[in-house]
Design a protein around this motif. Structure first.
Motif, PDB file in Angstrom:
ATOM      1  N   GLU A   1       0.816  -1.207   0.000  1.00 31.35           N
ATOM      2  CA  GLU A   1       0.000   0.000   0.000  1.00 31.35           C
ATOM      3  C   GLU A   1       0.859   1.272   0.000  1.00 31.35           C
ATOM      4  O   GLU A   1       0.445   2.324  -0.483  1.00 31.35           O
ATOM      5  CB  GLU A   1      -0.887  -0.019   1.262  1.00 31.35           C
ATOM      6  N   GLN A   2       1.985   1.163   0.492  1.00 23.41           N
ATOM      7  CA  GLN A   2       2.885   2.333   0.536  1.00 23.41           C
ATOM      8  C   GLN A   2       3.775   2.415  -0.700  1.00 23.41           C
ATOM      9  O   GLN A   2       4.686   3.221  -0.763  1.00 23.41           O
ATOM     10  CB  GLN A   2       3.747   2.228   1.802  1.00 23.41           C
ATOM     11  N   GLY A   3       3.538   1.500  -1.600  1.00 28.97           N
ATOM     12  CA  GLY A   3       4.314   1.533  -2.864  1.00 28.97           C
ATOM     13  C   GLY A   3       5.678   0.897  -2.762  1.00 28.97           C
ATOM     14  O   GLY A   3       6.491   0.973  -3.692  1.00 28.97           O
ATOM     15  N   ARG A   4       5.874   0.182  -1.698  1.00 23.62           N
ATOM     16  CA  ARG A   4       7.162  -0.498  -1.557  1.00 23.62           C
ATOM     17  C   ARG A   4       7.054  -1.924  -2.115  1.00 23.62           C
ATOM     18  O   ARG A   4       6.002  -2.556  -1.959  1.00 23.62           O
ATOM     19  CB  ARG A   4       7.578  -0.532  -0.085  1.00 23.62           C
ATOM     20  N   PRO A   5       8.108  -2.415  -2.719  1.00 24.25           N
ATOM     21  CA  PRO A   5       8.058  -3.787  -3.246  1.00 24.25           C
ATOM     22  C   PRO A   5       8.095  -4.825  -2.130  1.00 24.25           C
ATOM     23  O   PRO A   5       8.669  -4.590  -1.078  1.00 24.25           O
ATOM     24  CB  PRO A   5       9.340  -3.856  -4.114  1.00 24.25           C
ATOM     25  N   TYR A   6       7.461  -5.955  -2.435  1.00 21.25           N
ATOM     26  CA  TYR A   6       7.471  -7.032  -1.446  1.00 21.25           C
ATOM     27  C   TYR A   6       8.799  -7.778  -1.520  1.00 21.25           C
ATOM     28  O   TYR A   6       9.381  -7.937  -2.597  1.00 21.25           O
ATOM     29  CB  TYR A   6       6.313  -8.033  -1.714  1.00 21.25           C
ATOM     30  N   SER A   7       9.189  -8.158  -0.340  1.00 22.57           N
ATOM     31  CA  SER A   7      10.423  -8.921  -0.305  1.00 22.57           C
ATOM     32  C   SER A   7      10.119 -10.389  -0.535  1.00 22.57           C
ATOM     33  O   SER A   7       9.243 -10.966   0.128  1.00 22.57           O
ATOM     34  CB  SER A   7      11.111  -8.752   1.058  1.00 22.57           C
TER      35      SER A   7
END
Length: 587
Positions: free
Chosen positions: A551-557
């Motif tokens: 949701e914050q635009g960060r990629p999933y690890s």
DNA sequence: TGCCTCTGTCATCGG
DNA sequence: TGCCGATGACAGAGG
């Protein structure tokens, strides 16, 4: 009833007739004719018979004179061994297109005659008078000139047989054929012909000309008789003879073909028999005569002698020996022919000697042959000709056979471009001996061949054994021979199967090796493909993760989350921690 | 002379 | 139980 003597029946003529009637009526049911009792009829018959005999004697005398006249015209050529006409100053040179040799050879048939016989001219004149031709205008003066000419020689007399031959003399034969037949049937002439008769056995492989120096002589005589060219071959002779004289009564051949064994030598027995027997049979059937019976009484043309079991045995057996297949099929030490154990057992039940037996007979022709003759006389009551031929052959003949056999072997060897295998050599060598059982059987005088003992079916074997009285030793030996023979064949079959099995297993082994290699390659390929797919899947996984954002635009690890797919095809992003927590909760 | 192959024979087993 | 085929084992002959 038939024994009533005639003198008692002559009180008067009327009484005779009455008696005849009575006797005839008594015997009529026996098939007796009335003339049987008619003395006057018998008298007439006897007179006629006497008259015929006198005519016959006169006719024979006349023919004898003619014969002498013919013989007087011939002399023996010491160089060629041929009979040639005596030099006659009145004779003319051969005319173009004529065949002097033919004429000469035709004359060769006759031997040297008496010096005081008629001259040839007189002879020919006598012949011309005896056998008047149809066209007297064409008849040349009865001299040697006519004999030299092809168209007017004595063969012309034969040509005249195709034409009606009027018989002006009542004492003369009804036809020229008959006349010639009777001429040839003269004992003196036959004697002359017998002088040139070939031996009973003539090697058919050798040209007849080489075997009999007089071949050309009587062959030409025959061809001349047949009206053919003297140079024609033997087959041409027969065919040409039939062509040239379609009307000639073939039963006369029994006399005409006094020298026919020559033809036979060239044709082979079967061929000659086919040619002659067929024709003769046909004619005998047509004429109701039995020309073969006549020929049987004629030594030079004894066609029956060509049949097996007679003087032709030697040549027949020789021909048989030349047959390539003399494999006995039994042969304990000799070549075992498992594939054809009945080869020597002919369809008609006859047997042949194996090579080893023949060899042994050669070594000891007296004892061994007598043994085998005894054996075959005991065991083979219905021997066919081949067996009898083989058994009754003389030791000399065995030597001949052996010589031929060795010759055939050498020829067989020479036939190969490569030297024969040593295996073949060993086999041949083993074939050249009698097996131990054969020797034992011979020693105990077993009246059967080893082949019979081994190969006969049980029922036939028991039947054969029951037909002969054998002592203990013989019975034991026969049983041992049969057991060993059976076991030998069984061992051969077993080894054959074993070899086939080994070959089959080797083939299977090769196939399995090939299959293994193929599977190895397939496995390698599949492993490589699997690795590639894994790499592609991993790359795709990472690619999917790289485009996913929270949701914050960060990629999933990828270490914290994983993608999972449900059965309905939906893909969920599952946190790994959560997953580990779930797992720990389950514990 | 030793080795190998082939073949016959014997003993044994199983149908 | 005897017969017969199959087969392993052995021996002899020959290359």
């Amino acid at each position: 009833m038939m024994e009533i003597e005639m003198p008692k029946m002559q009180p008067s003529q009327q009484q005779d007739m009455d008696l005849i009637d009575i006797l005839w009526r008594q015997d009529i049911d026996l098939g007796a004719g009335r003339e049987v009792f008619d003395f006057t009829y018998r008298q007439k018959e006897s007179e006629l018979q006497k008259q015929k005999e006198q005519e016959e004697e006169k006719r024979q005398q006349l023919q004898l004179e003619q014969e002498k006249a013919l013989l007087a015209q011939l002399q023996l050529d010491e160089e060629t061994g041929e009979f040639v006409p005596r030099p006659n100053p009145s004779s003319l040179p051969p005319q173009p297109g004529t065949t002097p040799s033919t004429e000469v050879n035709q004359n060769d048939v006759f031997s040297e005659g008496n010096g005081d016989a008629m001259s040839f001219d007189e002879c020919m004149q006598l012949l011309a008078e005896t056998f008047p031709l149809v066209e007297p205008t064409e008849t040349t003066p009865p001299c040697l000139e006519s004999s030299v000419s092809t168209t007017t020689d004595s063969s012309q007399l034969m040509m005249a047989t195709e034409q009606p031959a009027p018989t002006q003399n009542a004492m003369l034969p009804a036809s020229l054929d008959q006349a010639w037949m009777e001429l040839l049937s003269i004992p003196e002439l036959q004697q002359c012909l017998n002088m040139i008769e070939p031996p009973a056995y003539v090697n058919t492989n050798v040209p007849v000309e080489l075997q009999d120096p007089n071949y050309n002589m009587y062959m030409a005589g025959l061809t001349d008789l047949a009206g053919n060219n003297a140079e024609s071959c033997q087959s041409e002779y027969v065919n040409g003879f039939e062509r040239s004289f379609p009307n000639m009564a073939l039963p006369n051949l029994d006399q005409m073909s006094l020298t026919a064994p020559d033809v036979n030598s060239g044709f082979g027995t079967e061929g000659l028999c086919d040619v002659l027997y067929s024709d003769l049979d046909v004619n005998s059937a047509e004429n109701g005569a039995s020309p073969l019976a006549d020929t049987a009484n004629d030594p030079p043309m004894d066609l029956h002698a060509l049949s097996p079991g007679d003087t032709f045995n030697t040549s027949k057996a020789e021909a048989m020996v030349e047959f390539p297949d003399s494999d006995s099929g039994l042969s304990l030490d000799s070549s075992p022919n498992v594939s054809s154990p009945d080869k020597s057992l002919h369809d008609d039940g006859s047997f042949e000697f194996s090579d080893a037996e023949m060899d042994d007979m050669d070594n000891d022709p007296g004892s061994v042959e007598s043994d085998f003759m005894e054996m075959f006389s005991l065991s083979l009551a219905s021997d066919c000709q081949q067996t009898s031929l083989s058994v009754q052959s003389s030791p000399a003949h065995h030597q001949d056979m052996q010589g031929k056999h060795s010759k055939s072997e050498s020829m067989e060897g020479s036939g190969h471009t490569k030297p024969p295998f040593t295996k073949d050599k060993a086999k041949r060598r083993s074939e050249a001996r009698l097996s131990r059982d054969e020797q034992r059987a011979k020693a105990l005088q077993i009246p059967f061949t080893v082949d019979m003992i081994v190969n006969l079916p049980v029922d036939d074997f028991n039947e054969m054994m029951s037909k002969h009285q054998l002592n203990e030793a013989q019975l034991a030996l026969v049983r041992d021979i049969r057991r060993r023979g059976k076991n030998k064949v069984a061992a051969q079959n077993c080894r054959k199967r074993k070899m086939e099995s080994i070959l089959g297993l080797e083939y299977d082994l090769d196939s399995l090796k090939e299959e293994k290699e193929r599977l190895q390659k397939e496995k390698t390929e599949n492993s490589r493909n699997l690795r590639q797919m894994k790499q592609q899947l991993n790359a795709l996984y990472l690619e999917v993760f790289s485009v996913l954002r929270d949701e914050q635009g960060r990629p999933y690890s990828p270490g914290e989350y994983s993608l999972q797919q449900t059965s309905d095809g939906s893909v969920f992003l599952v946190p790994r921690v959560k997953k580990t927590l779930v797992k720990s909760d389950n514990r």
